[in-house]
Design a protein around this motif. Structure first.
Motif, PDB file in Angstrom:
ATOM      1  N   GLN A 135       3.371  -5.450  -0.861  1.00 56.68           N
ATOM      2  CA  GLN A 135       3.186  -5.781  -2.281  1.00 56.68           C
ATOM      3  C   GLN A 135       3.720  -4.715  -3.233  1.00 56.68           C
ATOM      4  N   THR A 136       3.908  -3.498  -2.759  1.00 57.18           N
ATOM      5  CA  THR A 136       4.462  -2.438  -3.609  1.00 57.18           C
ATOM      6  C   THR A 136       5.984  -2.360  -3.506  1.00 57.18           C
ATOM      7  N   LYS A 138       7.429  -0.787  -1.219  1.00 56.04           N
ATOM      8  CA  LYS A 138       7.741   0.519  -0.647  1.00 56.04           C
ATOM      9  C   LYS A 138       7.864   0.507   0.869  1.00 56.04           C
ATOM     10  N   ASN A 194      -2.740  -6.000  -0.356  1.00 57.51           N
ATOM     11  CA  ASN A 194      -1.932  -4.990   0.337  1.00 57.51           C
ATOM     12  C   ASN A 194      -2.722  -4.111   1.294  1.00 57.51           C
ATOM     13  N   THR A 215      -0.006   3.742   1.549  1.00 55.73           N
ATOM     14  CA  THR A 215       0.532   5.058   1.209  1.00 55.73           C
ATOM     15  C   THR A 215       1.316   5.651   2.379  1.00 55.73           C
TER      16      THR A 215
END
Length: 397
Positions: A135-136, A138, A194, A215
């Motif tokens: 969802q980010t 990344k 996420n 992260t």
């Protein structure tokens, strides 16, 4: 002096909305114009890689542009949220004892529709067949079919892929010794919050549930660690209802769709029902492929390869259960995948073995499909993804 300040303050208040309005870009007059990128199979066909088209969401017109990128077996694609980058699996097998599977990142030029390769990394297993971004944006998540494994890759600000941040090898098998002799990861996607990643494994008859650290890009078994499908079902793809309360799993081997109630707090699935994607009188070999819930939440679509059709179901908005409402020929052979356009008004069916994409108009009241007579020739099409076209190139033909 006090009067002057008051007048000045009043003027600021009066012009503030005008300032805010002028800082907001005007809506694109031709926002109905999109680019459609088509992933294909290049092995044993004359396909060169990824193809690009222009699609008009008002008319359903699909216009060929050409080859966007030459690459091997880019069967499944994903576009970044900012539409600057596109990612493709290279669905390659094991060669001389080593996996050839890879994932390639591209920069996306909306003006020319061309894709420029940024880098390529090993997927971690043979025949990667599905990928998606978290969802980010990344991390890129990848499912390796023959490898029976999944991987996560960090995405750099420039769109390039870094070394894998996570790798999980599935183990086990299913009752169908021909199709389920080993794990076969076929779909992977992150939850809307996420915090979890869901993987559909055809070989294990499971939707595996992983905790995801957004992260670090790490994956660890969830609690519960999986949701079970009927033995021998051979699940392939998963689609969530827009309300997040229901999920639907399409099983390839048994040609069924299973409706689940989904608990977002526990990331768990509870079976509601299982239905066939085929008419009762159809007895020929069939394999399902893609499943999509309409953005309205009213309808569910599933493709049949063998029957060569799109099965349509009406969704009960309160219960999440399904009622079969139609079965529509894809006007071609072997609909590997299909996609709904960004407006939700059209369905594009990718007929792999007849080398074409057929456009259907969706009835927003019944969910029924009507051919638009728009047919585009593409060698061995598999997956279809969309991106807004550049504003200066958005004018209709």
């Amino acid at each position: 002096m006090k009067i002057t300040r008051r007048i000045f303050a009043s003027l600021l208040i009066a012009i503030a909305p005008l300032v805010l309005f002028s800082a907001t870009p005007a809506p694109d007059k031709y926002s109905s114009q999109f680019l459609a990128f088509i992933g294909t199979y290049t092995s044993k066909t004359d396909s060169k890689g990824i193809y690009s088209f222009r699609f008009d969401t008002k008319t359903g017109q699909l216009t060929s542009i050409g080859i966007a990128a030459q690459t091997q077996d880019p069967s499944f694609l994903a576009v970044s949220a900012n539409e600057k980058y596109l990612y493709a699996v290279n669905e390659l097998p094991t060669f001389e004892g080593k996996s050839s599977g890879a994932v390639t990142s591209y920069s996306l030029d909306k003006k020319t529709s061309q894709l420029t390769q940024l880098n390529q990394v090993p997927s971690g297993g043979a025949d990667p067949c599905h990928l998606s971004l978290d969802q980010t944006g990344k991390f890129l998540l990848v499912a390796n079919y023959t490898g029976g494994s999944i991987s996560a890759f960090p995405v750099a600000p420039d769109g390039r892929l870094g070394p894998a941040s996570a790798f999980v090898q599935h183990t086990g098998s299913g009752p169908n010794k021909e199709r389920q002799e080993a794990p076969h990861a076929h779909y992977i996607a992150a939850s809307t919050d996420n915090h979890h990643v869901f993987v559909v494994d055809l070989g294990l008859d499971e939707v595996l549930i992983y905790r995801f650290d957004p992260t670090k890009g790490s994956l660890t078994p969830g609690d519960p660690p999986f949701a079970k499908l009927d033995p021998g079902a051979g699940p392939r793809h998963l689609a969530f209802h827009p309300n997040g309360k229901f999920a639907y799993v399409l099983s390839e081997v048994k040609s069924t769709v299973t409706a689940f109630a989904f608990n977002s707090k526990t990331a768990s699935f509870s079976t509601l029902q299982t239905l066939s994607t085929l008419p009762k009188d159809f007895a020929t070999q069939n394999d399902t492929a893609e499943i999509v819930v309409h953005p309205s939440g009213k309808f569910l679509y599933a493709s049949n390869r063998g029957r060569d059709s799109i099965a349509v179901f009406v969704i009960d908005p309160a219960k999440g259960t399904l009622t079969r409402s139609g079965d529509f020929s894809t006007q071609g052979k072997t609909p590997r995948n299909f996609a709904l356009d960004p407006s939700g008004n059209f369905l594009l069916a990718a007929n792999q073995e007849s080398n074409n994409i057929v456009v259907f108009r969706i009835n927003r009241t019944t969910g029924a499909l009507t051919p638009t007579n728009q047919v585009a020739q593409v060698p061995a099409p598999v997956d279809i993804v969309f991106s807004h076209a550049a504003a200066e190139n958005n004018k209709p033909n």
